[in-house]
Design a protein around this motif. Structure first.
Motif, PDB file in Angstrom:
ATOM      1  N   LEU A   1      59.662  37.143  38.021  1.00  0.00           N
ATOM      2  CA  LEU A   1      60.559  37.213  36.856  1.00  0.00           C
ATOM      3  C   LEU A   1      59.772  37.409  35.564  1.00  0.00           C
ATOM      4  O   LEU A   1      60.241  38.089  34.639  1.00  0.00           O
ATOM      5  N   THR A   2      58.567  36.839  35.492  1.00  0.00           N
ATOM      6  CA  THR A   2      57.707  37.043  34.321  1.00  0.00           C
ATOM      7  C   THR A   2      57.324  38.510  34.194  1.00  0.00           C
ATOM      8  O   THR A   2      57.334  39.084  33.097  1.00  0.00           O
ATOM      9  N   SER A   3      56.989  39.130  35.322  1.00  0.00           N
ATOM     10  CA  SER A   3      56.640  40.553  35.314  1.00  0.00           C
ATOM     11  C   SER A   3      57.819  41.401  34.840  1.00  0.00           C
ATOM     12  O   SER A   3      57.644  42.342  34.059  1.00  0.00           O
ATOM     13  N   MET A   4      59.022  41.052  35.287  1.00  0.00           N
ATOM     14  CA  MET A   4      60.214  41.785  34.858  1.00  0.00           C
ATOM     15  C   MET A   4      60.466  41.597  33.364  1.00  0.00           C
ATOM     16  O   MET A   4      60.859  42.549  32.666  1.00  0.00           O
ATOM     17  N   LEU A   5      60.230  40.378  32.866  1.00  0.00           N
ATOM     18  CA  LEU A   5      60.419  40.106  31.436  1.00  0.00           C
ATOM     19  C   LEU A   5      59.431  40.917  30.591  1.00  0.00           C
ATOM     20  O   LEU A   5      59.803  41.479  29.547  1.00  0.00           O
TER      21      LEU A   5
ATOM     22  N   PHE B   1      50.209  49.760  49.396  1.00  0.00           N
ATOM     23  CA  PHE B   1      49.576  49.824  50.714  1.00  0.00           C
ATOM     24  C   PHE B   1      48.324  48.949  50.759  1.00  0.00           C
ATOM     25  O   PHE B   1      48.002  48.373  51.804  1.00  0.00           O
ATOM     26  N   ALA B   2      47.625  48.837  49.636  1.00  0.00           N
ATOM     27  CA  ALA B   2      46.459  47.950  49.583  1.00  0.00           C
ATOM     28  C   ALA B   2      46.880  46.493  49.761  1.00  0.00           C
ATOM     29  O   ALA B   2      46.197  45.711  50.426  1.00  0.00           O
ATOM     30  N   SER B   3      48.029  46.123  49.189  1.00  0.00           N
ATOM     31  CA  SER B   3      48.512  44.745  49.309  1.00  0.00           C
ATOM     32  C   SER B   3      48.945  44.429  50.734  1.00  0.00           C
ATOM     33  O   SER B   3      48.774  43.308  51.210  1.00  0.00           O
ATOM     34  N   ILE B   4      49.505  45.428  51.427  1.00  0.00           N
ATOM     35  CA  ILE B   4      49.904  45.217  52.820  1.00  0.00           C
ATOM     36  C   ILE B   4      48.677  44.966  53.687  1.00  0.00           C
ATOM     37  O   ILE B   4      48.674  44.126  54.585  1.00  0.00           O
ATOM     38  N   GLY B   5      47.605  45.713  53.405  1.00  0.00           N
ATOM     39  CA  GLY B   5      46.370  45.537  54.163  1.00  0.00           C
ATOM     40  C   GLY B   5      45.613  44.280  53.808  1.00  0.00           C
ATOM     41  O   GLY B   5      44.667  43.902  54.493  1.00  0.00           O
ATOM     42  N   GLY B   6      46.015  43.631  52.704  1.00  0.00           N
ATOM     43  CA  GLY B   6      45.365  42.387  52.313  1.00  0.00           C
ATOM     44  C   GLY B   6      44.137  42.574  51.454  1.00  0.00           C
ATOM     45  O   GLY B   6      43.443  41.615  51.129  1.00  0.00           O
ATOM     46  N   GLY B   7      43.850  43.822  51.066  1.00  0.00           N
ATOM     47  CA  GLY B   7      42.667  44.078  50.253  1.00  0.00           C
ATOM     48  C   GLY B   7      42.955  43.970  48.766  1.00  0.00           C
ATOM     49  O   GLY B   7      44.077  44.156  48.318  1.00  0.00           O
ATOM     50  N   MET B   8      41.922  43.684  47.986  1.00  0.00           N
ATOM     51  CA  MET B   8      41.988  43.635  46.520  1.00  0.00           C
ATOM     52  C   MET B   8      43.132  42.756  46.016  1.00  0.00           C
ATOM     53  O   MET B   8      43.879  43.130  45.114  1.00  0.00           O
ATOM     54  N   ASN B   9      43.304  41.587  46.612  1.00  0.00           N
ATOM     55  CA  ASN B   9      44.439  40.724  46.252  1.00  0.00           C
ATOM     56  C   ASN B   9      44.463  40.375  44.767  1.00  0.00           C
ATOM     57  O   ASN B   9      45.514  40.401  44.130  1.00  0.00           O
ATOM     58  N   GLY B  10      43.281  40.039  44.206  1.00  0.00           N
ATOM     59  CA  GLY B  10      43.234  39.672  42.794  1.00  0.00           C
ATOM     60  C   GLY B  10      43.611  40.830  41.890  1.00  0.00           C
ATOM     61  O   GLY B  10      44.430  40.682  40.976  1.00  0.00           O
ATOM     62  N   LEU B  11      43.022  42.010  42.130  1.00  0.00           N
ATOM     63  CA  LEU B  11      43.306  43.193  41.321  1.00  0.00           C
ATOM     64  C   LEU B  11      44.763  43.607  41.448  1.00  0.00           C
ATOM     65  O   LEU B  11      45.421  43.937  40.456  1.00  0.00           O
ATOM     66  N   VAL B  12      45.280  43.593  42.670  1.00  0.00           N
ATOM     67  CA  VAL B  12      46.673  43.987  42.908  1.00  0.00           C
ATOM     68  C   VAL B  12      47.629  43.068  42.165  1.00  0.00           C
ATOM     69  O   VAL B  12      48.598  43.519  41.552  1.00  0.00           O
ATOM     70  N   LYS B  13      47.346  41.774  42.183  1.00  0.00           N
ATOM     71  CA  LYS B  13      48.228  40.811  41.521  1.00  0.00           C
ATOM     72  C   LYS B  13      48.225  41.011  40.009  1.00  0.00           C
ATOM     73  O   LYS B  13      49.276  40.905  39.359  1.00  0.00           O
ATOM     74  N   VAL B  14      47.071  41.326  39.441  1.00  0.00           N
ATOM     75  CA  VAL B  14      46.994  41.593  38.000  1.00  0.00           C
ATOM     76  C   VAL B  14      47.791  42.847  37.656  1.00  0.00           C
ATOM     77  O   VAL B  14      48.543  42.872  36.671  1.00  0.00           O
ATOM     78  N   CYS B  15      47.641  43.880  38.464  1.00  0.00           N
ATOM     79  CA  CYS B  15      48.352  45.149  38.227  1.00  0.00           C
ATOM     80  C   CYS B  15      49.867  44.985  38.346  1.00  0.00           C
ATOM     81  O   CYS B  15      50.619  45.767  37.767  1.00  0.00           O
ATOM     82  N   ALA B  16      50.300  43.974  39.082  1.00  0.00           N
ATOM     83  CA  ALA B  16      51.733  43.741  39.249  1.00  0.00           C
ATOM     84  C   ALA B  16      52.415  43.276  37.967  1.00  0.00           C
ATOM     85  O   ALA B  16      53.639  43.194  37.916  1.00  0.00           O
ATOM     86  N   PHE B  17      51.624  42.980  36.943  1.00  0.00           N
ATOM     87  CA  PHE B  17      52.181  42.583  35.652  1.00  0.00           C
ATOM     88  C   PHE B  17      52.063  43.700  34.611  1.00  0.00           C
ATOM     89  O   PHE B  17      52.457  43.512  33.467  1.00  0.00           O
ATOM     90  N   ILE B  18      51.517  44.846  35.030  1.00  0.00           N
ATOM     91  CA  ILE B  18      51.311  45.959  34.105  1.00  0.00           C
ATOM     92  C   ILE B  18      52.517  46.897  34.164  1.00  0.00           C
ATOM     93  O   ILE B  18      52.834  47.430  35.231  1.00  0.00           O
ATOM     94  N   PRO B  19      53.204  47.112  33.041  1.00  0.00           N
ATOM     95  CA  PRO B  19      54.332  48.052  33.025  1.00  0.00           C
ATOM     96  C   PRO B  19      53.909  49.452  33.485  1.00  0.00           C
ATOM     97  O   PRO B  19      52.738  49.817  33.356  1.00  0.00           O
ATOM     98  N   PHE B  20      54.867  50.220  34.004  1.00  0.00           N
ATOM     99  CA  PHE B  20      54.677  51.540  34.615  1.00  0.00           C
ATOM    100  C   PHE B  20      54.135  51.419  36.043  1.00  0.00           C
ATOM    101  O   PHE B  20      54.144  52.382  36.785  1.00  0.00           O
ATOM    102  N   ILE B  21      53.645  50.242  36.425  1.00  0.00           N
ATOM    103  CA  ILE B  21      53.157  50.003  37.792  1.00  0.00           C
ATOM    104  C   ILE B  21      53.962  48.895  38.462  1.00  0.00           C
ATOM    105  O   ILE B  21      54.279  48.969  39.647  1.00  0.00           O
TER     106      ILE B  21
END
Length: 416
Positions: free
Chosen positions: A366-370, A326-346
């Motif tokens: 695909l890198t995140s999936m790998l 929901f934070a990504s939809i609102g456009g907030g915390m783009n940098g933090l959200v993008k980093v978290c998108a590479f963290i397993p369990f999230i």
């Protein structure tokens, strides 16, 4: 038949016959039926009674009847309209007062008048008020039409993707985003259910000393893989059934008038788009990793009472993932959200949403999936080892202490 296949088959059949599996199969149908009933109860036009001493003025509102709002002039005074509102024969009534060419309108409604679109009524009142003023000023209808005719305004929305502006149909993107969020929510729901079931089953077998009997005829590794594999296949079966339901839903509504709004864009091309396939694969991978960790936690507890304490921390990253969506939809915390998108369990929830929003490239997705796949393999090896060393150990110290004890024992074993 190998012992692994026997365990896997027994767990799968047992789960397919369980009441909770049958309930979860019918759960979407129940939710859909309830939603349909609620939707139908709220559907239809809002009935608005128009009360005015000038009957001709009241009748002009009939020119503004629409699918959402119907204006009635059969009520002569405010008293009868109020009684009709109390009896829920109408959704509201509009009282008009005219003084010196000025119209004052007051809308009366109740807290149950959910179908009323105030903007439609306000538009009708303003238009009729302009007509009254134009008549007093002897303005020709053509002149009035030209005055009130809105200036042409167009909107062009582009999506920023890979530092470029990409033109995309906004309604289709919204539909795709809603579809991805719906799929990730389904996997979140399945993840919580099957993760709890996984840890509970192992915790119960351990607490009731059933595990001692089971492991007398098979290895801990075989039992672990059979338990996890059986629950995982149960989840896959359920996902396939849900997919069949969704395909049937789309096929049915494509040929009905109900297929409207964002549903108009819910077609075969969207369902089989690369983003949806990516979301599906990543969701299945995500559930498997959570099952592996849940099985390990189930082996660390001493009794079933400790199961909830062990899996609650595992639910936290899954919930954080949804908050970040929901934070990504609102456009907030783009940098933090993008980093978290590479963290397993999230990442299994967050990355598909960022992909459909165009905030990450396919290479990043695909890198995140790998990364997730590598972590899943590593956690599987670690979980098997901890399962083997703890499943027959009974301690009242708690999950965390059992985990630390396991690490200490392994270090001593290596040193010896």
């Amino acid at each position: 038949m190998s012992k692994l296949k026997v365990v896997l088959k027994n767990v799968l059949i047992q789960n397919l016959k369980s009441p909770i599996f049958i309930f979860m199969l019918f759960f979407p149908i129940i939710i859909g039926a309830v939603g349909t009933i609620i939707g139908r109860s709220n559907s239809g036009s809002a009935k608005i009674a128009v009360i005015s001493s000038d009957k001709a003025l009241a009748k002009t509102f009939s020119n503004f009847n629409s699918d959402d709002t119907k204006y009635l002039t059969k009520y002569d005074d405010q008293k009868t309209a109020k009684k009709a509102l109390i009896d829920q024969d109408i959704d509201g009534y509009l009282v008009l007062k005219e003084s010196k060419g000025e119209i004052a309108a007051t809308l009366y409604k109740t807290n149950q008048s959910s179908k009323i679109y105030e903007q439609d009524i306000e538009l009708a009142v303003n238009q009729i008020g302009l007509n009254v003023k134009a008549q007093q000023m002897n303005l020709p209808p053509a002149t009035l039409k030209k005055i009130v005719e809105p200036t042409e305004f167009k909107q062009h929305t582009s999506m920023v993707s890979n530092h470029k502006l990409v033109t995309q149909d906004q309604s289709k993107m919204i539909t795709k985003m809603l579809a991805v969020m719906a799929v990730t929510f389904i996997f979140f729901f399945l993840l919580i259910i099957y993760m709890t079931q996984m840890a509970t089953n192992i915790g119960r077998e351990k607490g009731e000393r059933v595990m001692e009997i089971i492991l007398s005829s098979t290895s801990a590794k075989t039992q672990f893989l059979g338990e996890v594999g059986g629950v995982f296949l149960t989840m896959v079966v359920q996902v396939l059934i849900y997919l069949a339901m969704i395909l049937g839903f789309v096929k049915y509504f494509q040929v009905t008038k109900s297929f409207d709004g964002f549903l108009r864009n819910l077609n075969w091309g969207l369902l089989f788009s690369p983003e949806m396939i990516y979301t599906l694969i990543f969701g299945i991978m995500g559930v498997f990793l959570y099952l592996v960790v849940a099985a390990m936690l189930g082996a660390l507890v001493s009794n079933i009472e400790q199961v909830n304490q062990s899996i609650i921390p595992l639910m936290v990253p899954a919930m954080i993932a949804y908050i970040l969506v929901f934070a990504s939809i609102g456009g907030g915390m783009n940098g933090l959200v993008k980093v978290c998108a590479f963290i397993p369990f999230i990442s299994q929830t967050l990355m598909p949403s960022l992909l459909v929003l165009g905030k990450v490239t396919w290479l990043e997705a695909l890198t995140s999936m790998l990364i997730y796949l590598v972590v899943t393999i590593l956690m599987s090896f670690i979980s098997i080892k901890l399962y083997r060393s703890n499943v027959l150990v009974y301690s009242q110290k708690g999950v965390w202490d059992s985990f630390k004890s396991s690490l200490s024992l392994r270090k001593k074993a290596k040193m010896g």
